[in-house]
Scaffold this active site. Structure first.
Site, PDB file in Angstrom:
ATOM      1  N   GLU A 195       0.835  -1.201   0.000  1.00 44.32           N
ATOM      2  CA  GLU A 195       0.000   0.000   0.000  1.00 44.32           C
ATOM      3  C   GLU A 195       0.864   1.244   0.000  1.00 44.32           C
ATOM      4  OE1 GLU A 195      -2.161  -0.814   3.604  1.00 44.32           O
ATOM      5  OE2 GLU A 195      -0.900   0.517   4.805  1.00 44.32           O
ATOM      6  N   ARG A 238      -1.820  -7.291  13.616  1.00 46.22           N
ATOM      7  CA  ARG A 238      -1.689  -6.272  14.658  1.00 46.22           C
ATOM      8  C   ARG A 238      -0.574  -6.690  15.609  1.00 46.22           C
ATOM      9  NH1 ARG A 238      -6.948  -6.341  16.496  1.00 46.22           N
ATOM     10  NH2 ARG A 238      -7.622  -5.082  14.734  1.00 46.22           N
TER      11      ARG A 238
END
Length: 315
Positions: free
Chosen positions: A116, A193
């Site tokens: 990204e 995470r």
């Protein structure tokens, strides 16, 4: 005769760290004070945009990908390749990392990995992002993460409005509170995470993915000076390339008056208006609008004063 422009209805997510900017500053019709993400161009099971009007009104982008691949140049792929978001981080996001295609395919039911990039739309003075980490070896990485030595581990770097950041798989990263950005990414929703500041969601800590994170984090991290690109003001009314990588090419277009583009060489072109307003071939567009110029839409004319971020797949 050009094909119709595909104007899309966004999808929204509510997040523990979200705010109200997407409604108040971008004009989206969505309620709540925890609106974290606008998925402006998405064809994913967790968010699938529909076409606003025209021949394909009401159809999802995923449906068009499956049944009208000619709109996208007939390129290969089991799913639409890109996902475009506007993210409003009222509070800090978790410290996270994304896998590459190989790891995701093996461990996430054949999913894509996630590369990204971010374009900073707005931020407070003295804003920072978490990009990278300070571990020099894999052993040091494990020690810092498993020992919860977060101050030693986390690397924050300063950013400002207009900065552009490429985030390869394996890069530790986090958006900090007060930052609004546009994200261009592979069509994937896989996030590991690493750390979440011990926050509670519905009274419970959010799940962490420590093993997966250690598996995929790149050690050592990319140098700080290679992490952020300051976008210089190139010529107005031209499509200016910000980055081109394996999965996407991203451009910036500053419309000042009138811009006539030749984009017929691209399989399709995604466009997100991030500031200002105007028209494209007579269609009114404004901040917060997302649309796709389909394959063969070769010479769009933009008029007004606008800032647009555009993208397509890399050849």
């Amino acid at each position: 005769m050009n094909k119709e422009i595909l104007f899309l209805n966004p999808v929204f997510t509510h997040n523990i760290w979200g705010g109200t900017k997407l409604r108040e500053e971008y004009g989206y019709d969505v309620e709540g004070d925890d609106i974290g993400e606008c998925w402006g161009v998405a064809a994913h099971e967790n968010g699938n945009c529909t076409v606003k009007n025209g021949e394909f009104a009401g159809q999802t982008l995923a449906d068009l990908w499956d049944s009208h691949r000619e709109l996208f140049g007939g390129i290969d792929g089991v799913r639409f390749p890109l996902l475009i978001k506007i993210i409003d981080a009222k509070d800090d996001l978790s410290i996270q990392v994304h896998p590459d295609d190989a790891y995701a395919a093996e461990h996430e039911n054949g999913s894509f990995g996630k590369m990204e990039c971010w374009y900073i739309l707005d931020c407070k003075e003295d804003s920072t992002l978490v990009i990278g980490h300070n571990a020099r070896t894999k052993e040091e990485l494990c020690d810092m993460i498993e020992g919860k030595k977060w101050k030693e581990f986390i690397r924050e770097i300063p950013v400002k409005k207009g900065d552009f950041i490429q985030i390869d798989p394996g890069t530790v990263h986090a958006i900090k509170g007060g930052i609004t950005l546009l994200e261009t990414q592979q069509n994937s929703d896989i996030t590991y995470r690493v750390y979440d500041y011990d926050r509670l969601s519905n009274g419970k800590p959010r799940d962490l993915h420590v093993k997966q994170s250690i598996d995929v984090i790149t050690v050592p991290a990319k140098p700080v000076e290679d992490s952020v690109i300051s976008v210089k003001a190139d010529k107005a009314n031209e499509l200016c390339e910000l980055i081109s990588c394996k999965y996407y090419t991203v451009y910036k277009l500053d419309v000042e008056g009138k811009a006539e583009l030749n984009v017929g060489d691209k399989p399709f072109l995604i466009m997100s208006v991030v500031a200002g307003s105007g028209t494209v071939d007579g269609n009114t567009i404004k901040k917060g609008d997302h649309f796709i110029l389909p394959n063969g839409y070769s010479n769009p004319v933009f008029e007004g004063n606008m800032e647009i971020v555009a993208s397509t797949v890399s050849k």
